[in-house]
Design a protein around this motif. Sequence first.
Motif, short mmCIF file in Angstrom:
data_model
loop_
_atom_site.label_atom_id
_atom_site.label_comp_id
_atom_site.label_asym_id
_atom_site.label_seq_id
_atom_site.Cartn_x
_atom_site.Cartn_y
_atom_site.Cartn_z
N GLU A 1 49.93 44.98 50.90
CA GLU A 1 49.50 46.18 50.19
C GLU A 1 47.97 46.21 50.17
O GLU A 1 47.34 45.26 49.71
N VAL A 2 47.40 47.30 50.66
CA VAL A 2 45.95 47.42 50.79
C VAL A 2 45.21 47.16 49.47
O VAL A 2 44.22 46.41 49.46
N PRO A 3 45.63 47.72 48.32
CA PRO A 3 44.86 47.51 47.09
C PRO A 3 44.77 46.06 46.63
O PRO A 3 43.93 45.73 45.78
N ARG A 4 45.62 45.20 47.16
CA ARG A 4 45.61 43.80 46.75
C ARG A 4 44.55 42.98 47.49
O ARG A 4 44.27 41.85 47.12
N LEU A 5 43.97 43.53 48.54
CA LEU A 5 42.90 42.86 49.27
C LEU A 5 41.58 43.11 48.55
O LEU A 5 41.14 44.26 48.45
N LYS A 6 40.96 42.06 48.05
CA LYS A 6 39.80 42.24 47.17
C LYS A 6 38.68 41.25 47.50
O LYS A 6 38.90 40.19 48.08
N HIS A 7 37.47 41.65 47.05
CA HIS A 7 36.30 40.77 47.05
C HIS A 7 36.10 40.31 45.61
O HIS A 7 36.36 41.06 44.66
N CYS A 8 35.60 39.08 45.46
CA CYS A 8 35.27 38.59 44.12
C CYS A 8 34.29 39.54 43.46
O CYS A 8 33.35 40.03 44.09
N ASP A 9 34.48 39.80 42.16
CA ASP A 9 33.61 40.72 41.42
C ASP A 9 32.21 40.17 41.16
O ASP A 9 31.33 40.91 40.75
N ASN A 10 32.03 38.87 41.37
CA ASN A 10 30.70 38.30 41.23
C ASN A 10 29.87 38.74 42.43
O ASN A 10 30.17 38.36 43.57
N PRO A 11 28.82 39.55 42.24
CA PRO A 11 28.04 40.03 43.38
C PRO A 11 27.36 38.92 44.17
O PRO A 11 26.97 39.13 45.31
N ALA A 12 27.24 37.73 43.57
CA ALA A 12 26.62 36.60 44.27
C ALA A 12 27.64 35.77 45.03
O ALA A 12 27.29 34.78 45.67
N CYS A 13 28.92 36.16 44.97
CA CYS A 13 30.00 35.39 45.62
C CYS A 13 30.62 36.22 46.73
O CYS A 13 30.90 37.41 46.55
N ALA A 14 30.86 35.61 47.88
CA ALA A 14 31.41 36.34 49.03
C ALA A 14 32.87 35.99 49.31
O ALA A 14 33.39 36.35 50.37
N ILE A 15 33.56 35.31 48.40
CA ILE A 15 34.95 34.93 48.63
C ILE A 15 35.86 36.15 48.50
O ILE A 15 35.68 36.99 47.64
N VAL A 16 36.85 36.22 49.40
CA VAL A 16 37.82 37.31 49.39
C VAL A 16 39.20 36.75 49.08
O VAL A 16 39.44 35.55 49.22
N PHE A 17 40.11 37.62 48.65
CA PHE A 17 41.44 37.14 48.30
C PHE A 17 42.46 38.27 48.31
O PHE A 17 42.10 39.45 48.36
N TYR A 18 43.72 37.88 48.27
CA TYR A 18 44.84 38.81 48.14
C TYR A 18 45.42 38.62 46.75
O TYR A 18 45.90 37.55 46.41
N ASP A 19 45.35 39.67 45.95
CA ASP A 19 45.80 39.60 44.56
C ASP A 19 47.32 39.69 44.51
O ASP A 19 47.90 40.74 44.72
N ARG A 20 47.95 38.57 44.22
CA ARG A 20 49.42 38.53 44.18
C ARG A 20 49.95 38.73 42.76
O ARG A 20 51.15 38.62 42.51
N GLY A 21 49.07 39.03 41.82
CA GLY A 21 49.50 39.26 40.44
C GLY A 21 50.32 40.53 40.29
O GLY A 21 50.11 41.51 41.02
#
Length: 201
Positions: free
Chosen positions: A145-165
């Motif tokens: 699901e596209v909306p579950r693909l996210k970037h960390c909200d910390n603007p200084a962090c570049a980690i990405v993830f898939y929100d399975r919540g």
Amino acid sequence: MRAEISQEFRNGVPFLGGSLWIDFVNTRFVLNGESVDFLRDEASLAGWAKEAGIVFDERNMKDERPVLLRLRDGLAVAFEQLSHNAPLSADALVMVNALLGKLTIHMQLSRVADSIILEEQASAAGSDVAVAIAADFARFVANYEVPRLKHCDNPACAIVFYDRGKNMRRRWCSTSICGNRDKVANYRARKSMAGPKGDRL
């Protein structure tokens, strides 16, 4: 807090992506202006693959590392394409399909109690780690699901993830790292705005 960190990090390596291929993309990122690369050499690549639970032949690491670095670049681009609901590039499909072509699936029937189950075992010729990641990516893009693909909200962090919540409310790569920093920053901001009177409340 250490218990939470131990679930998200394995020997200091982050596994925050929610999928193997996203964890692989996260082996290189920038945090607070500092570049981090968990595939900087053959030993670190082998260490990451072990923590990821991939079965591989360490003797192949020298030949496999350049393949994996190219794959990581391609999948990082693919993450952005998928998260923006854009079509995958032809280059990404060619790269992944070339690796999938090395994958062999063996099927076997087994008896469990009174039932018969079908088991599948996968093996790869050559690029074991790259093929495992490509297979994970292929399974992922077939059902996500596209909306579950996210970037960390910390603007200084570049980690990405898939929100399975269930409610898709995850904002941080890690609540114990970036999420906690945000809470501390907000607390300090509220305290400074409250001034001396607020301190006595």
